[in-house]
Structures are given as structure tokens and as C-alpha cells.
Motif scaffolding. Structure first.
Motif, PDB file in Angstrom:
ATOM      1  N   ILE A   1       0.836  -1.207   0.000  1.00  0.00           N
ATOM      2  CA  ILE A   1       0.000   0.000   0.000  1.00  0.00           C
ATOM      3  C   ILE A   1       0.863   1.246   0.000  1.00  0.00           C
ATOM      4  CG2 ILE A   1      -1.941  -1.132   1.109  1.00  0.00           C
ATOM      5  CD1 ILE A   1      -0.993  -0.027   3.758  1.00  0.00           C
ATOM      6  N   SER A   2       0.231   2.386  -0.282  1.00  0.00           N
ATOM      7  CA  SER A   2       0.970   3.634  -0.400  1.00  0.00           C
ATOM      8  C   SER A   2       1.341   4.180   0.971  1.00  0.00           C
ATOM      9  CB  SER A   2       0.120   4.672  -1.137  1.00  0.00           C
ATOM     10  OG  SER A   2      -0.974   5.033  -0.297  1.00  0.00           O
ATOM     11  N   GLN A   3       2.220   5.178   0.973  1.00  0.00           N
ATOM     12  CA  GLN A   3       2.653   5.822   2.209  1.00  0.00           C
ATOM     13  C   GLN A   3       1.450   6.421   2.941  1.00  0.00           C
ATOM     14  OE1 GLN A   3       5.283   9.194   1.699  1.00  0.00           O
ATOM     15  NE2 GLN A   3       6.805   8.345   3.077  1.00  0.00           N
ATOM     16  N   GLN A   4       0.583   7.096   2.196  1.00  0.00           N
ATOM     17  CA  GLN A   4      -0.577   7.740   2.815  1.00  0.00           C
ATOM     18  C   GLN A   4      -1.499   6.704   3.442  1.00  0.00           C
ATOM     19  OE1 GLN A   4      -1.058  11.063   3.306  1.00  0.00           O
ATOM     20  NE2 GLN A   4      -2.747  10.330   4.560  1.00  0.00           N
TER      21      GLN A   4
ATOM     22  N   ILE B   1      -0.601   3.861   4.594  1.00  0.00           N
ATOM     23  CA  ILE B   1       0.037   3.374   5.825  1.00  0.00           C
ATOM     24  C   ILE B   1      -0.296   4.321   6.984  1.00  0.00           C
ATOM     25  CG2 ILE B   1       2.223   2.914   7.014  1.00  0.00           C
ATOM     26  CD1 ILE B   1       3.444   2.102   4.402  1.00  0.00           C
ATOM     27  N   PHE B   2      -0.144   5.619   6.735  1.00  0.00           N
ATOM     28  CA  PHE B   2      -0.465   6.586   7.795  1.00  0.00           C
ATOM     29  C   PHE B   2      -1.906   6.411   8.255  1.00  0.00           C
ATOM     30  CE2 PHE B   2       3.344   8.646   7.926  1.00  0.00           C
ATOM     31  CZ  PHE B   2       3.726   9.352   6.796  1.00  0.00           C
ATOM     32  N   ASP B   3      -2.801   6.296   7.264  1.00  0.00           N
ATOM     33  CA  ASP B   3      -4.219   6.207   7.613  1.00  0.00           C
ATOM     34  C   ASP B   3      -4.502   4.958   8.432  1.00  0.00           C
ATOM     35  OD1 ASP B   3      -5.301   7.668   4.453  1.00  0.00           O
ATOM     36  OD2 ASP B   3      -4.807   8.577   6.400  1.00  0.00           O
ATOM     37  N   ARG B   4      -3.906   3.850   8.029  1.00  0.00           N
ATOM     38  CA  ARG B   4      -4.159   2.607   8.789  1.00  0.00           C
ATOM     39  C   ARG B   4      -3.626   2.722  10.218  1.00  0.00           C
ATOM     40  NH1 ARG B   4      -3.638  -2.743   4.919  1.00  0.00           N
ATOM     41  NH2 ARG B   4      -4.984  -1.937   3.278  1.00  0.00           N
ATOM     42  N   ILE B   5      -2.442   3.316  10.349  1.00  0.00           N
ATOM     43  CA  ILE B   5      -1.878   3.478  11.704  1.00  0.00           C
ATOM     44  C   ILE B   5      -2.746   4.430  12.519  1.00  0.00           C
ATOM     45  CG2 ILE B   5       0.075   4.379  13.023  1.00  0.00           C
ATOM     46  CD1 ILE B   5       1.913   3.406  10.828  1.00  0.00           C
TER      47      ILE B   5
ATOM     48  N   LEU C   1       5.444   9.653  12.825  1.00  0.00           N
ATOM     49  CA  LEU C   1       5.941   9.226  11.520  1.00  0.00           C
ATOM     50  C   LEU C   1       5.792  10.320  10.478  1.00  0.00           C
ATOM     51  CD1 LEU C   1       4.698   5.529  11.420  1.00  0.00           C
ATOM     52  CD2 LEU C   1       7.028   6.350  11.688  1.00  0.00           C
ATOM     53  N   MET C   2       5.272  11.474  10.886  1.00  0.00           N
ATOM     54  CA  MET C   2       5.177  12.627   9.985  1.00  0.00           C
ATOM     55  C   MET C   2       5.943  13.781  10.598  1.00  0.00           C
ATOM     56  SD  MET C   2       1.393  12.780   8.397  1.00  0.00           S
ATOM     57  CE  MET C   2       0.262  12.112   9.587  1.00  0.00           C
TER      58      MET C   2
ATOM     59  N   LYS D   1       9.116   2.489   5.180  1.00  0.00           N
ATOM     60  CA  LYS D   1       8.395   2.946   3.987  1.00  0.00           C
ATOM     61  C   LYS D   1       7.605   4.217   4.312  1.00  0.00           C
ATOM     62  CE  LYS D   1       5.468   1.295   0.269  1.00  0.00           C
ATOM     63  NZ  LYS D   1       4.700   0.176  -0.292  1.00  0.00           N
ATOM     64  N   ALA D   2       6.976   4.244   5.493  1.00  0.00           N
ATOM     65  CA  ALA D   2       6.193   5.425   5.884  1.00  0.00           C
ATOM     66  C   ALA D   2       7.079   6.656   5.963  1.00  0.00           C
ATOM     67  CB  ALA D   2       5.511   5.166   7.223  1.00  0.00           C
TER      68      ALA D   2
END
Lengths: 446, 328, 298
Positions: A121-124, A126-130, A149-150, A194-195
Motif C-alpha cells: 500500500i501507499s505511504q498515505q 500506511i499513515f491512515d491505517r496506523i 511518523l510525519m 516505507k512510511a
């Protein structure tokens, strides 16, 4: 020569009596209690009401603002009430009470044990899932992981540091996690890399866990970009700034600077595992490993606990409350929070429950400062605790600020070495609180 | 379960260190020198030490109980005992009892209790007492019995000490050089002097004990000894006839005693390692200055007291290395 | 002889010269102070308590003289005679302050509010309040470390070792307000002293729900509202499960005290209410009648 941090530190007895105990799944509670503030940042707001039916993994509270985290139910059943509970902070806080019925999970959660290696999956995403899984730092600080992570745009990150030091005496949750789920951890690290968009991660492990070091070394030898660094056993090796210095040699400047300003992001290894589960198995943060231990505990254990379980249940699982217990601590003996009773629920930051006998917990009478300087030798941040404590007593907040009080990480090294048994950290915390208000007032004026 | 839980915040454990534990190990570290003083000076040493300790304890108790009206007097923490022993170590073995009592009164009363008791005094109490006696009774304080007179006390025969000989040599007296004892007897302690300063070997043993038990760190003793060695070494190099070998300086007078036990007193010495080194350098420098250019043969006591006064300034100037300080 | 004379002469001349220099400098660089400021400082209590809102008695004296009016300037620690004297010195009118007294609004003694835990940290209320809810089930009540006692400059508040609560000495209390600021839980309040020093207040600051408060403390306010209903002067309000009596509106009728099921409301300096039991009535009535009879006869 093992790597370590150069300034200060103490050597408490490790007492890792539960290190050899495999993780055991704890029984489900009869009622699960979820305080709305289990993280740094604004408390979450409930999105369920009394009488609602929930499944395991159902979101029950939404984050408020950027620095906040969602809360998910770890049990299936009905919402009994939204009331207050005395939580690990020692105060009464709003919480959601859920009566447990069965163990039904949300359908999109993958409950199988199969290891999922690829993360496509994409970086975005990943952020959303976390973020949607409500993941926060499980080392104890509970900072929302997706925010960490941001990092700020102007910070050039080049290293992800995984904190597996577990420097607090008695705690062994991270140790067992490494021994029993090493593959999942590696995948979790790669997801985080990756994130962040970087290629290099380091796992810092204290030397008192040779089996974990060997195992992680074997696993990381098969992937590129992840290194294992054994560290000298010294408290507080697991402190963010100390870990960064030991592993990379860089020193984070005083607040408001963050580790990101020296190019590092630090994540606890338990958080890494939770990220793996969230991203690969769509499982929100609903359970964690808790070490239940103490010198007089009959059966020191590492339990896989659903969040919201009352501590009393965990104590029973470890053989009951020992007769000589005079203090129950959530966390480790150096930085843990004292519990006011055993009805306190397990929250995201509960890394361990420690039952301390009277002989160890009792505070001796406070004496006059004999100016021995042991607190200065012990302080890992290069501060002068005796001076900060006196400044606090005299309400001399300017002096406290001049002497770098805001750099204090509240590790407790100073108070644990003071021969005069002065409550240094009590005073320093008061002064930090006041100085923080002064700084905030000063910044709003500008 | 215990009835009530303790609810104070972290840290919840302690290393177990106490004031008493540190004082206990200092007293143990003083034992070798105490035994050596009994061997060298006999009965006199016993009387002086016992009297000094007894009076120090008595005066601390009296002042605390009746003048300051403190309920729990602190005589059991061991600091008065240490002051008593150190005061005795700075006295010759033939000093009469009334002088010891006065010394103890000033040491404890003025040097310690007047400032508020343990932890509050700026000057080393034993040295305050010692200097008071030196200035009030210069004759009694500067006549030292010849060693090995076991049953003598105030009636002991006195003689020149190595330190007084060294200052004569520096003044140009060549005959004094012949009387100077060898280094080995200085090291073992078979020469004259104050009770505690004669046996360098015993004192070094004490240093090892203190370092082993982590009561003190190496910074103060080493910086004092190194400074004295360097400065006297330079002077010896320039003129070996007038200025003796630096090893003689290290082994005589109260230098070893002062460097190991008096200058390292927690309360009156700086608290950071950087500060301790500067403190040691200051003491070494002043000692050499007074020994060679002052009218007293012994400079250690004054040097330490002067640097005690400078300690608060050193504490202010020599802050520890801050984590993350951005170098300008 | 000559050396002594020389010494005396030299030192004498030096002293004289220095004296002249000091005098000249003192005159030349003298600061003009209004003598009225000194006069006011003389008569003020000198406690530097900060009750006037200014940093110390000297600052207050200066403000009295320098400001245009005495609006808002009042020393709570001095008596009204002192304020009148200040009025005379400055030539301005002084406001009359209603006399107030500090009131500790907590009755959570060891008996009423059992200790369930043991706070063994640094003995300061501000520190305890930061670290923990407290040793009892009530997280709003008095912590007992005595910050209020330490900070009082008039020796007017002391810890009662039996109850574990502070007690205000109304004779000494000047209502300067430092204890109010010192208490981290806002338990102490300045309330009107009233005639005969009488005052009525709810001795509780617990905002928890009724059952929780009651479980923690036998005399906690449970927010039932009975007192609100019975007060004919609208002096009592209920907010966050806690009743509060407005001391400006309270007429000291004591009706609310009878109503309160928890005995949370306190009346101070009132004579005890006569309680007439049925048995007593049988004795009192005939005596009353005979007294009336005697009066009529004479």
C-alpha cells in the motif's frame, strides 16, 4: 566496547525475573473500562452511547485534533455507561464501560497467524491505517504514532531507531516480544521505513538480552537496511535522547527541539509490532503485552492483555497480591505511575504491573542536602538536581529555567541515588510545571 | 495485602545509599592512619583522638539540644565522629586536653553548628578548629613529639619535623638537609608530625578504600597531588639545593591527609568534576605558595580553608556538561 | 609619643575628609521621597502579605500617595482606624471594606473521610495535588500538608492534628488572601465576617456525583439540592453536584442546615439551637404558665 550514552546513568538491579516466561494470553474481563485519555494530546470523545453493541475492534472514541488517538473496543458486548474511573494517572477521568459478552470480532480484522511479508500500500494509506488503528507509543509515553511518523518538513530524517532497550528493571514485555514475534517485528520495521521514506533502521537492545540480540541479528541479516546494536546495560538507556546518542552519537538539543532535528525517529518495539498488526492484519490497538512482576510475586508473567482489563485480574493471574505489597506501580520502578487501587484498567501505556514490597518502597525520612554531588553524577542530562530542587522550594522559577530544568526527562536517577533521601524529583516536577506555564505565557505574548 | 498503598510518584526504588553509610566508610578509611598514629605516637595519640571525638560528640549534642532546640540530634550520623578524628589527626600527640576541648568547641560550634549543622557549613569544621588552635596556641601546636615514645603524653620529648627542616633548607640552611629523614621513613610513617599525617602508606590505603566504596572520586586528591608535584618539581628543577624533591613534599606535612580526607569533604568542596579539578589545583597552588613563600611551614590547612571559601563561586562557574548544549 | 600623635592626627584627618565627602554626596544625590510614604509605612502592619494586591507594604504606601484616588486601595490586614489615618495623611477618602475572614470549606477529617492510601512524597499540597488524587476517595478535599499554614503571616491558621484539617483563628485572620492562593484545590475562601462573626457555608468542594462523594466522605455534599429549595433568599446555587451559599445574599436563617441530609452545611458562632423533646415539653409548658401567672399577679 558496547555503545552507551556518556553522561550520567545509574545501575539498578535488573531483576528480570520474568524474562524466561512465555507470553500467556490473559482471560477476558467481565467489564472492560476505557479511559478516554490514553495518549499524549487531546482526550478522545466517545462515539458510542449507553446500550450500543460493540465488537472487538469497533471504534468507540474519536481523536480530537491532530495530536490525538482513536480508541477501539477490545471486547465484544454492550456499552454499560460512560462514567469516570480512577486510572493510572491517579485521578478520576472519563471512561467508557463495556460489559463483555462473548468474543466477536469486527469482520475486517485478519485473526490468522500467517506472516504477511509484503506491504504494497501507499505511504498515505500506511499513515491512515496506523492512525485509524489508534496506535500510540507503547513504551509508556503514548505519543500518537502517526504524528511521529510525519516529522516536520524541515527535518531531514535518515535513521529509524527501534527502542528495544527495556532499561527499566523488572520489565520483560519487549524482550519476550522479540523472542516470540521477531518476523512480525521485522515487517513492522519495514513498514515504518516505507512510511518515513528512508532506508536505514537500527534496533537498540541492552546486553542483558543476549538471546534477543542473537535472534534479531539472525533475522536482520536476511534483510537489508536494518542493523542490531547491542548496548551497555545502564539506566536510562531506553530514554529517547540517550538511545539516539548511544546508537548514532548525535545529541538532541534541549526542548523545544525534537529527535527529528537530529534526523532520527525513535519507536518502541512494541509499537512496531502493533503497526504490523494494524497495517497487515487491519487490527486496531486492542491488546498489548504486560509484565506482571515483583520480588514477592508467586508467578511473574508476561501476559497478552486486552485493553480495559482491570489490573486486579492480572494480579490474580500472577498468583495473587503478595502479603508484603506496599506499592503497586504501572510501569517500571524508576518511572512508573503509582496505582491508588487495583480497580485501575489496563491502558495503552501499561507496560508492566510491579508489586513492590515495603522494604523497597518505603521512603526514608528526608535529611539535609550534604552536597555530595551524587545527583549530578547520576543525571543523564547533565543537570544539577540539588540546585533545581532548592530553586523549586524557593519558588525561584527563573533560576530553575536558567539551569536547564526543561531538559529534565524525569528518569528518577537523581532521587534514587541521593544519600539524604531528598524527594528531588517531586520538587523538580513542580518547578517544571510552573516554568512550563511561564514559557507558554511568554510564547503567547510574542 | 498491606492496609494502604504508598502513592508517591517515581522513582519507587532507591540504591540504598545513606548519609550514615558514607560516613561509616570514611571512618573505616581513617582506621589505617589511626592505627599508624598509635604505633608511632603511643599513648598520646590514643588520648588525643579519644578526647577529640568525645568532645566533638558532646558539643554537637549540647548545642543541638539546648541552643538550637532540635528534637532529633544528629550525633548518630557519624559526621561529628569524623570531625573529631580529623581534628585529632591535625594535632601533635602531646597537646593538653583543655586545648583539644577548645578546638572541638570551635570546630563543631563555629565551624558547623553556627551555620545550621550538617550540610550548611562553608568551611571544613576540623580545619576551622585546627587553625583556631594554631593561632591561639602557636607554641603548643608547633612542637611535635619524637616518634616511638609509647607511654608519653604531654611529657613527650619534641623534635624537628621533616616539614620544618624543609623550610629551613629553603631558607638556605645546608645542615638541615643532612637531618632530613629518608623517603621510606616518610612513606611508612616513622617521623614526627601531627597524628594523622605521618604515615603516607596508611593514608593511601584509606584513599583506596574510599574510591572502592565510591565515597569520593579521584578528582580532588589527584588534582591536588599533581599540582603540588608539578609546581615543586619545577622549583626543584630550577634549584635542587634550596628546593627539595617533589616526593618529599607529597609525603610530608598534612598534604596527603588534606588531599584525601579534608579537601574531599562533601559539604565544603565543589560538586561537579570540573569544579573539583579547579579546586584541587587551587589548593595545590596555595599550599606550595605558603610552604615556600609564607611564614608557616605548613600551608595545607590554610589553602583548603581559602578554597572552601571559593567553592560556591566554583559551583557557579563550573556547571556540568549539559546534554545537547549547542557549542557556540 | 610622636608616633601615636601622628597616627591619631592622620587617621583623624582621613576620617574628617571622608565624612565631609559622604555628607556632600548624600545631599547631592539624595532621592526625593515624599515624607507621607514613610508616615504610611510606619502605621501599616508591615507583614508584606500581598493582600492589597501590591508587592509589599512599601509599594502600597507609594500607591496611596502617588495615585489620584484611593479607589481599589485597601489594606485588609489593618484595622479601619489605620485606614482612616491613611486617609488623613493623604487627604483622600478611603473605601470601607466589608470585614472578611478565611473559611476552610472542607470537613474531611480522618473520621469523616477515611484514608485509604498513604501519600509519602514531598510534604507540600501543591506537589501532592499535582501527583495524585489523594489519600482518600475524595479527590477535591484537603490534602493536609499545610501549605496554607506555612504561608500565613499572621499565625492565623493551624493544622489540627486530630482532624488533619486546617483551622482558622478568626481573631488573627486579616483576610489577606495568601492562604486562598496557596491552596491548590481552592478549598479556602474569603467570606463576609458578618455581625457577631457569624457565617454559614457549605463545608465541601467535592464535585463528584452524589454516590461517589458519599462513599468517600460521610459529610460530603451530594448535590441533592434540598438546601436550594428551602432557601427563601435565593442564596444557594447548585452546580457540578455541589451546593454553594452566596455570602452576600445569605441572611443567616439556618433553614438550610436542618434540610441538609449530609450535615455538610456549617454555621459558625451561632448559639446552639434549642431542641425541645416531647419529654422536655411536659416540664417546660407548666413552668411557662406559672411564670406568666406570676407576671400577671405582680
Amino acid at each position: 566496547m558496547l555503545k552507551t550514552f556518556k553522561i550520567g546513568g545509574v545501575h539498578p538491579e535488573p531483576n528480570k525475573i520474568s524474562a524466561g516466561k512465555k507470553i500467556v494470553t490473559a482471560a477476558l474481563p467481565k467489564q472492560a473500562v476505557f479511559p478516554l485519555s490514553q495518549h499524549i494530546g487531546a482526550p478522545a470523545v466517545p462515539c458510542v452511547q449507553r446500550g450500543d453493541t460493540v465488537l472487538v475492534g469497533t471504534r468507540i472514541a474519536d481523536p480530537v485534533g491532530f495530536v490525538s488517538a482513536a480508541i477501539h473496543s477490545s471486547v465484544s458486548g454492550k456499552v454499560a455507561k460512560i462514567d469516570t474511573v480512577v486510572d493510572t494517572s491517579g485521578f478520576r477521568k472519563p471512561a467508557i464501560f463495556i460489559d463483555v459478552e462473548g468474543d466477536k470480532w469486527e469482520s475486517d480484522i485478519d485473526r490468522s497467524d500467517t506472516l504477511i511479508l509484503q506491504c504494497t500500500i501507499s505511504q498515505q494509506e500506511i499513515f491512515d491505517r496506523i492512525k485509524n488503528a489508534g496506535i500510540v507509543g507503547l513504551g509508556g509515553a503514548c505519543f500518537p504514532t502517526h504524528v511521529k511518523l510525519m516529522p516536520p518538513k524541515d527535518c531531514k530524517i535518515d535513521t529509524l531507531i527501534i527502542n528495544a532497550a527495556e532499561c527499566e528493571p523488572f520489565l520483560t514485555a519487549d524482550h519476550r516480544l522479540m523472542l516470540e514475534y521477531p518476523d512480525q517485528i521485522i515487517v513492522g520495521i519495514r513498514i515504518m521505513l516505507k512510511a518515513l521514506g528512508i532506508e536505514y533502521a537500527v534496533i537498540g537492545i541492552e546486553e542483558n538480552k543476549p538471546d534477543a540480540i542473537a535472534l534479531m541479528r539472525a533475522k536482520t541479516s536476511m534483510v537489508s537496511g536494518i542493523e542490531v546494536v547491542p548496548l551497555k546495560m545502564k539506566y536510562p538507556q531506553g530514554g529517547e535522547k540517550q538511545l539516539i546518542e548511544a546508537v548514532t552519537g548525535r545529541r538532541v538539543p534541549p526542548p523545544p527541539a525534537l529527535p527529528a532535528s537530529v534526523g532520527c525517529v525513535v519507536q518502541n518495539i512494541g509499537t512496531v509490532f502493533a503497526v504490523y498488526e494494524a497495517v497487515q492484519k487491519r487490527k486496531p490497538l486492542i491488546e498489548r503485552i504486560v509484565t506482571v512482576t515483583g520480588k514477592s510475586v508467586q508467578n511473574p508473567s508476561n501476559l497478552k492483555v486486552r485493553l480495559g482489563t482491570p489490573i486486579s485480574q492480572l494480579i490474580e493471574a500472577a498468583g495473587g497480591l503478595p502479603e508484603d505489597t506496599s506499592k503497586i506501580v504501572s510501569g517500571g520502578p524508576m518511572m512508573g505511575r503509582p496505582l491508588l487501587g487495583t480497580d485501575v484498567p489496563v491502558v495503552k501505556g501499561t507496560s508492566g504491573i510491579l508489586m513492590i514490597p515495603e522494604s523497597d518502597a518505603v521512603r526514608h525520612k528526608e535529611r539535609t542536602c550534604i552536597r555530595c554531588g551524587k545527583c549530578i553524577t547520576a543525571c543523564p542530562m547533565g543537570l544539577e538536581p540539588y540546585l533545581l530542587a532548592v530553586a523549586s522550594e524557593m519558588e525561584d522559577w527563573e533560576r530553575a529555567e536558567e539551569n536547564w530544568i526543561m531538559s529534565c526527562i524525569e528518569c528518577g536517577c537523581c532521587q534514587s541515588t541521593c544519600p539524604s533521601r531528598r524527594p528531588l524529583l517531586d520538587w523538580v516536577r513542580l518547578a517544571k510545571n510552573r516554568v512550563n506555564d511561564i514559557i507558554r505565557a511568554r510564547n503567547t505574548k510574542i | 495485602m498491606a492496609e494502604k498503598l504508598y502513592i508517591s510518584t517515581s522513582p519507587h526504588i532507591h540504591s540504598g545509599d545513606t548519609i550514615e553509610r558514607n560516613m561509616r566508610w570514611v571512618i573505616i578509611a581513617l582506621m589505617p592512619a589511626l592505627v599508624a598514629s598509635f604505633i608511632v605516637f603511643g599513648l598520646g595519640a590514643l588520648i588525643v583522638t579519644a578526647t577529640s571525638v568525645a568532645f566533638c560528640l558532646l558539643f554537637e549534642w549540647l548545642i543541638a539540644k539546648f541552643l538550637l532546640k532540635i528534637k532529633d540530634t544528629t550525633i548518630s550520623d557519624g559526621s561529628a565522629v569524623i570531625t573529631g578524628i580529623l581534628l585529632a589527626f591535625n594535632l601533635p600527640s602531646n597537646i593538653p586536653i583543655y586545648m583539644i576541648a577548645m578546638g572541638a568547641l570551635i570546630a563543631i560550634g563555629v565551624g558547623k553548628m553556627a551555620f545550621g549543622g550538617l550540610g550548611k557549613n562553608p568551611f571544613n569544621p576540623a580545619l576551622v578548629g585546627r587553625v583556631f588552635l594554631l593561632i591561639s596556641f602557636p607554641a603548643a601546636m608547633t612542637s611535635w613529639p619524637v616518634p616511638h615514645q609509647f607511654m608519653a603524653y604531654t611529657d613527650a620529648v619534641t623534635g624537628a619535623t621533616p616539614l620544618s627542616l624543609m623550610s629551613l633548607i629553603a631558607g638556605g640552611d645546608a645542615s638541615a638537609a643532612a637531618q632530613l629523614p629518608g623517603l621510606s621513613s616518610l612513606f611508612l610513617g616513622t617521623t614526627g608530625g601531627c597524628l594523622g599525617e605521618v604515615s603516607v602508606l596508611a593514608l593511601l590505603l584509606g584513599l583506596v578504600i574510599l574510591l572502592w566504596r565510591k565515597v569520593i572520586t579521584w578528582h580532588i586528591p589527584i588534582s591536588i597531588l599533581a599540582t603540588v608535584a608539578v609546581l615543586t618539581g619545577i622549583m626543584w628543577f630550577v634549584n635542587p639545593v634550596l628546593y627539595v624533591n617533589p616526593l618529599y613534599h607529597l609525603c610530608t606535612g598534612g598534604l596527603m591527609l588534606g588531599a584525601i580526607f579534608m579537601a574531599t569533604d562533601y559539604v565544603t568542596s565543589p560538586m561537579t568534576t570540573k569544579g573539583m579539578v579547579w579546586y584541587g589545583i587551587g589548593i595545590g597552588f596555595l599550599t606550595v605558595l605558603i610552604r615556600y613563600f609564607g611564614s608557616y611551614p605548613e600551608g595545607m590547612s590554610f589553602a583548603i580553608l581559602i578554597m572552601n571559601g571559593v567553592t560556591p563561586l566554583i559551583n557557579n562557574w563550573c556547571k556540568p556538561k549539559r546534554f545537547g548544549k549547542i557549542a557556540k | 609619643m610622636l608616633p601615636i600623635l601622628t597616627a591619631i592626627l592622620v587617621l583623624g584627618v582621613i576620617g574628617l575628609i571622608l565624612g565631609i565627602v559622604l555628607y556632600v554626596v548624600a545631599r547631592k544625590f539624595a532621592v526625593d521621597t515624599d515624607p507621607r510614604v514613610e508616615q504610611i509605612i510606619e502605621i501599616l502592619p508591615g507583614a508584606n502579605c500581598g493582600g492589597c494586591g501590591l508587592p509589599g507594604c512599601a509599594a502600597f504606601a507609594e500607591a496611596c500617595v502617588k495615585r489620584d484616588s484611593m479607589e481599589g486601595l485597601n489594606c485588609p490586614a489593618s484595622s479601619s482606624e489605620v485606614m482612616q489615618q491613611i486617609a488623613a495623611i493623604t487627604g483622600r477618602a478611603v473605601q470601607e471594606l466589608t470585614p472578611k475572614v478565611a473559611v476552610v470549606r472542607c470537613n474531611g477529617s480522618c473520621e469523616n473521610r477515611p484514608r485509604v492510601n498513604n501519600y509519602d512524597g514531598a510534604s507540600r499540597c501543591v506537589i501532592a495535588a499535582m501527583q495524585t488524587g489523594g489519600e482518600t476517595g475524595c479527590f477535591y478535599g484537603c490534602l493536609g500538608c499545610g501549605d496554607c499554614v506555612t504561608v500565613c503571616r499572621f499565625d492565623a491558621i493551624h493544622m489540627n492534628p486530630e482532624t488533619g484539617l486546617p483551622e482558622v483563628d478568626q481573631e488573627k485572620c486579616t483576610a489577606c488572601g495568601v492562604c486562598v492562593k496557596a491552596c491548590p484545590r481552592g478549598i479556602i475562601e474569603l467570606r463576609n465576617k458578618n455581625k457577631l462573626d457569624r457565617r454559614i457555608y457549605v463545608s465541601c468542594v467535592n464535585k463528584d456525583k452524589g454516590p461517589v462523594a458519599k462513599k468517600a466522605c460521610a459529610v460530603a455534599c451530594i448535590g441533592c439540592g434540598k438546601c436550594v429549595k428551602v432557601c427563601s433568599f435565593d442564596a444557594i446555587t447548585l452546580e457540578n453536584n455541589l451546593a454553594y451559599i452566596d455570602f452576600e445574599k445569605c441572611r443567616l436563617c439556618r433553614k438550610c442546615i436542618d434540610e441538609c441530609p449530609q450535615n455538610s452545611i456549617w454555621a459558625v458562632n451561632f448559639p446552639p439551637k434549642r431542641v425541645v423533646t416531647p419529654a422536655a415539653e411536659k416540664i417546660i409548658e407548666p413552668v411557662k404558665e406559672s411564670v406568666e401567672q406570676d407576671k400577671q399577679d405582680n
